[in-house]
Write an enzyme that holds these catalytic residues in place. Structure first.
Site, PDB file in Angstrom:
ATOM      1  N   CYS B 115       0.901  -1.157   0.000  1.00  0.00           N
ATOM      2  CA  CYS B 115       0.000   0.000   0.000  1.00  0.00           C
ATOM      3  C   CYS B 115       0.930   1.195   0.000  1.00  0.00           C
ATOM      4  CB  CYS B 115      -0.906   0.028   1.227  1.00  0.00           C
ATOM      5  SG  CYS B 115      -1.816   1.595   1.350  1.00  0.00           S
ATOM      6  N   CYS B 118      -0.610   4.274   2.467  1.00  0.00           N
ATOM      7  CA  CYS B 118      -0.531   4.200   3.935  1.00  0.00           C
ATOM      8  C   CYS B 118      -0.212   2.767   4.341  1.00  0.00           C
ATOM      9  CB  CYS B 118      -1.805   4.700   4.583  1.00  0.00           C
ATOM     10  SG  CYS B 118      -3.327   4.038   3.900  1.00  0.00           S
ATOM     11  N   SER B 119      -1.229   1.955   4.592  1.00  0.00           N
ATOM     12  CA  SER B 119      -0.963   0.586   5.038  1.00  0.00           C
ATOM     13  C   SER B 119      -2.187  -0.286   4.849  1.00  0.00           C
ATOM     14  CB  SER B 119      -0.551   0.591   6.511  1.00  0.00           C
ATOM     15  OG  SER B 119      -1.548   1.254   7.263  1.00  0.00           O
ATOM     16  N   CYS B 120      -2.993  -0.026   3.811  1.00  0.00           N
ATOM     17  CA  CYS B 120      -4.189  -0.834   3.560  1.00  0.00           C
ATOM     18  C   CYS B 120      -3.773  -2.304   3.433  1.00  0.00           C
ATOM     19  CB  CYS B 120      -4.890  -0.375   2.289  1.00  0.00           C
ATOM     20  SG  CYS B 120      -5.484   1.329   2.400  1.00  0.00           S
TER      21      CYS B 120
END
Lengths: 114, 216
Positions: B115, B118-120
């Site tokens: 991602c 961000c950090s999906c």
């Protein structure tokens, strides 16, 4: 400004899932707020992405703690924008908890003074 | 001892301060109490989430989906067609809005997920993402130099294997379906599930053969 050139140690981290309880709580809050429809998953991703980009721009350490600080900052911002819980209310509540902790003797539950 | 002792007073003060949570922990506590008292989120929901993700939900759900796809071609077809629906059938759904796409490794293609924003991450089926997945280094480098980053994970791809990097979003998350390793004919669902690692489902591991390395 640029990402570090040195290879990051992409080691497997089979330790505890969360280093600190608040790390879990901040994600739980964000997830619950999305599930309850207070803001969207896209809002969350965008806010977290912006916080990460800002942290990278100021060369903040690329650490787990740094990641969760960004998550917290993103959540605070989303609450301020999408709910009546603005920055001032957030600050005052944090101070109230701080006072409550300092005023509560060991072994007693910490409660907010009313 | 009832006389005032400044050292003792300082010690008591330190102990009190020691009990004071960190600044971010207090900020989280502030947000939590504010949203809970306004009825925006139920405290039980938060407790259940933390408990589930800290202790119960690891990558096993995703691993089971992969192992089933190895055993059952029709399941595999449905998984590749609509992974979100399959996850829901198995009771593994997360956000209703978050779609899941399964991408399969072949002899010619290796898939890896990131991602970049961000950090999906499909945490309802893989548990919490590893810390490296959230790092700025991984998020930027896997796009720029995927083969080099994969090599750092111990994945040496032959020349003929192309790398596809999938960039997750809040609306679309990915599950890599690794290849079934040779020598596992006749294995049960449970045995196969145990072979599938979290990293293989992110794409930072490729060969799951139990005869190459430990199937941890």
């Amino acid at each position: 400004m640029s990402p570090p050139d040195a290879p990051a140690p992409f080691t497997d981290d089979s330790g505890p899932v969360f280093d600190e309880p608040w790390h879990a709580q901040v994600l739980a809050l964000a997830d619950a707020m999305v599930a309850a429809g207070h803001f969207s998953a896209a809002d969350w991703a965008e806010a977290l992405g912006a916080a990460r980009a800002a942290a990278e721009a100021r060369a903040a350490p690329d650490t787990v703690e740094g990641y969760y600080l960004c998550a917290l900052e993103a959540l605070e911002g989303l609450l301020a924008r999408h709910t009546p819980i603005g920055a001032q209310i957030q600050r005052e509540r944090k101070e109230a908890w701080s006072r409550a902790y300092l005023a509560t003797p060991h072994g007693r539950p910490v409660e907010l003074g009313r | 001892m009832t006389t005032f002792d400044s050292d003792e007073a300082a010690k008591v003060h330190r102990q009190l301060h020691h009990a004071l949570p960190s600044d971010p922990a207090l900020r989280v506590k502030a947000l939590e109490s504010l949203v809970v008292e306004r009825g925006m989120v139920a405290p039980e929901t938060l407790d259940a989430w933390v408990e589930a993700y800290s202790e119960h939900i690891g990558p096993k759900r995703g691993a089971e989906m992969v192992a089933r796809s190895w055993l059952d071609p029709s399941f595999r077809a449905r998984l590749l067609e609509d992974a979100a629906a399959v996850a829901e059938e198995l009771g593994f759904q997360g956000h209703a809005s978050a779609h899941l796409k399964a991408v399969e490794n072949t002899d010619r293609i290796h898939n890896v997920v990131v991602c970049t924003l961000c950090s999906c991450y499909p945490f309802s089926i893989l548990g919490m993402s590893p810390s490296w997945y959230k790092s700025a280094a991984y998020r930027s480098r896997i796009v720029r130099e995927p083969r080099k980053v994969l090599a750092e994970f111990g994945v040496e791809l032959p020349e003929g294997v192309a790398v596809r990097v999938w960039d997750s979003t809040a609306e679309l998350r990915y599950l890599v379906v690794p290849q079934r390793p040779a020598g596992t004919e006749g294995w049960s669902l449970e045995q196969l599930t145990a072979l599938v690692t979290r990293n293989a489902m992110i794409g930072t591991e490729r060969d799951l053969s139990p005869y190459v390395k430990g199937a941890a």
